[in-house]
Design a protein around this motif. Structure first.
Motif, PDB file in Angstrom:
ATOM      1  N   ALA A 100      32.322 -62.260  35.653  1.00  0.00           N
ATOM      2  CA  ALA A 100      32.741 -60.855  35.745  1.00  0.00           C
ATOM      3  C   ALA A 100      31.933 -59.992  34.776  1.00  0.00           C
ATOM      4  N   TYR A 101      31.690 -60.500  33.565  1.00  0.00           N
ATOM      5  CA  TYR A 101      30.880 -59.774  32.580  1.00  0.00           C
ATOM      6  C   TYR A 101      29.476 -59.520  33.137  1.00  0.00           C
ATOM      7  N   LYS A 132      28.237 -46.701  38.439  1.00  0.00           N
ATOM      8  CA  LYS A 132      29.391 -46.807  37.544  1.00  0.00           C
ATOM      9  C   LYS A 132      30.677 -47.106  38.299  1.00  0.00           C
ATOM     10  N   ASN A 133      30.856 -46.456  39.447  1.00  0.00           N
ATOM     11  CA  ASN A 133      32.069 -46.643  40.239  1.00  0.00           C
ATOM     12  C   ASN A 133      31.824 -47.443  41.513  1.00  0.00           C
ATOM     13  N   LEU A 153      27.390 -59.693  42.852  1.00  0.00           N
ATOM     14  CA  LEU A 153      28.768 -59.247  43.059  1.00  0.00           C
ATOM     15  C   LEU A 153      29.090 -59.025  44.532  1.00  0.00           C
ATOM     16  N   SER A 154      28.197 -58.382  45.263  1.00  0.00           N
ATOM     17  CA  SER A 154      28.476 -58.099  46.678  1.00  0.00           C
ATOM     18  C   SER A 154      28.657 -59.388  47.480  1.00  0.00           C
ATOM     19  N   VAL A 180      36.952 -57.759  37.901  1.00  0.00           N
ATOM     20  CA  VAL A 180      35.708 -57.020  37.652  1.00  0.00           C
ATOM     21  C   VAL A 180      35.987 -55.543  37.387  1.00  0.00           C
ATOM     22  N   TYR A 181      36.903 -54.972  38.163  1.00  0.00           N
ATOM     23  CA  TYR A 181      37.180 -53.541  38.048  1.00  0.00           C
ATOM     24  C   TYR A 181      38.381 -53.236  37.164  1.00  0.00           C
ATOM     25  N   ASN A 182      38.764 -54.213  36.336  1.00  0.00           N
ATOM     26  CA  ASN A 182      39.822 -53.996  35.348  1.00  0.00           C
ATOM     27  C   ASN A 182      41.124 -53.474  35.956  1.00  0.00           C
TER      28      ASN A 182
END
Length: 303
Positions: free
Chosen positions: A118-119, A131-132, A142-143, A180-182
């Protein structure tokens, strides 16, 4: 101050980071990243290691690498050395490119494995346009983890980490998105998961690199129907393919260096061994008859 010996157990999974010297971004453009990826794929075929995650930035890159019984120092030195030579040639420069040795941490447990991945995948967060939407960054795995597309570089095996979250693909992807997106649910709603898989199933076995080189030569002799003695004869065109495949198997399965192979084959230079190894990689890439030769040999001599 002398360097500390690197911890590199043969069954380890590593978080690897490479970084360029401060004044030189070694990924100046996408073609530089593609060049590094090409070398990773080349040596992946030689050393049979696995890549569980990756992210390339402009002056550094992160990987999670399962050494699969190989010496991680040999793996990374091979890749970085080839890249540095070609980078310097491409940009007409001299001198060091990498900041010291590559950095590595042994991943000791599954929680660290998930956290490290994730980091790595959050690295592009400081790039405004991503960023988003981290999943849109091209040079990150990631994708692939989220099932948005297949790995365009054919590098990553995401199943091993994702099955630690859940063997059900949909559940695993939702959980990983939150990590990943907290826990930001807006991102989870925004992402539409693909359904080409239903379950993750990935078992980890370690490839033991202690095969006998003489057994390799015997195997190649029989498979290619060529007298074993010809594998030791220099400049014999009829045996070039057989010698190339023999060298590749010895590099992969005996943990041999070029000079060790020189002693085994006799009357051959280290440069020629390196050329034959590259030829062996090309053969298994382009000839379906030999594509599975590593696993074929292992099956034959592990039975």
């Amino acid at each position: 101050m002398p360097r500390c010996a690197r911890i590199k157990p043969e069954n380890a999974i590593f978080h690897i980071m490479i970084k360029s010297i401060s004044e030189v971004p070694f990924f100046k453009n996408n073609s530089d990243k593609n060049m590094y990826i090409d070398f990773m794929k080349h040596y992946k075929k030689i050393y049979n290691f696995k890549i569980y995650a990756y992210c390339f930035m402009s002056n550094h890159a992160h990987f999670i690498i399962d050494a699969n019984g190989a010496d991680i120092s040999k793996v990374m030195h091979s890749i970085n050395f080839r890249f540095a030579i070609n980078f310097n040639k491409k940009y007409d420069r001299q001198g060091h490119l990498f900041q010291d040795r590559f950095k590595s941490k042994v991943i000791h447990n599954n929680r660290y494995l998930i956290t490290a991945s994730a980091y790595i995948h959050r690295n592009p967060v400081d790039i405004g346009e991503y960023k988003n939407s981290l999943e849109k960054y091209q040079y990150s795995s990631l994708s692939v983890y989220l099932g948005l597309k297949k790995d365009p570089f054919d590098l990553v095996d995401e199943d091993f980490i994702m099955q630690l979250l859940d063997t059900d693909v949909k559940k695993a992807r939702k959980r990983y998105t939150k990590i990943v997106y907290n826990e930001n649910k807006n991102f989870e709603k925004k992402i539409e998961f693909k359904d080409e898989k239903t379950h993750y199933k990935s078992e980890r076995t370690i490839l033991v690199r202690d095969f006998n080189p003489d057994d390799i030569l015997q195997f190649i002799s029989e498979k290619l129907a060529i007298p074993k003695i010809k594998l030791h004869i220099k400049n014999n065109r009829a045996s070039t393919k057989a010698r190339a495949l023999s060298v590749l198997l010895m590099r992969c399965l005996c943990d041999f260096r070029c000079k060790d192979i020189c002693k085994t084959l006799g009357n051959i230079s280290q440069g020629r061994v390196s050329d034959l190894c590259a030829m062996g990689v090309s053969i298994i890439e382009n000839d379906e008859h030999y594509r599975n030769i590593v696993s074929d040999f292992i099956s034959s001599y592990s039975a």
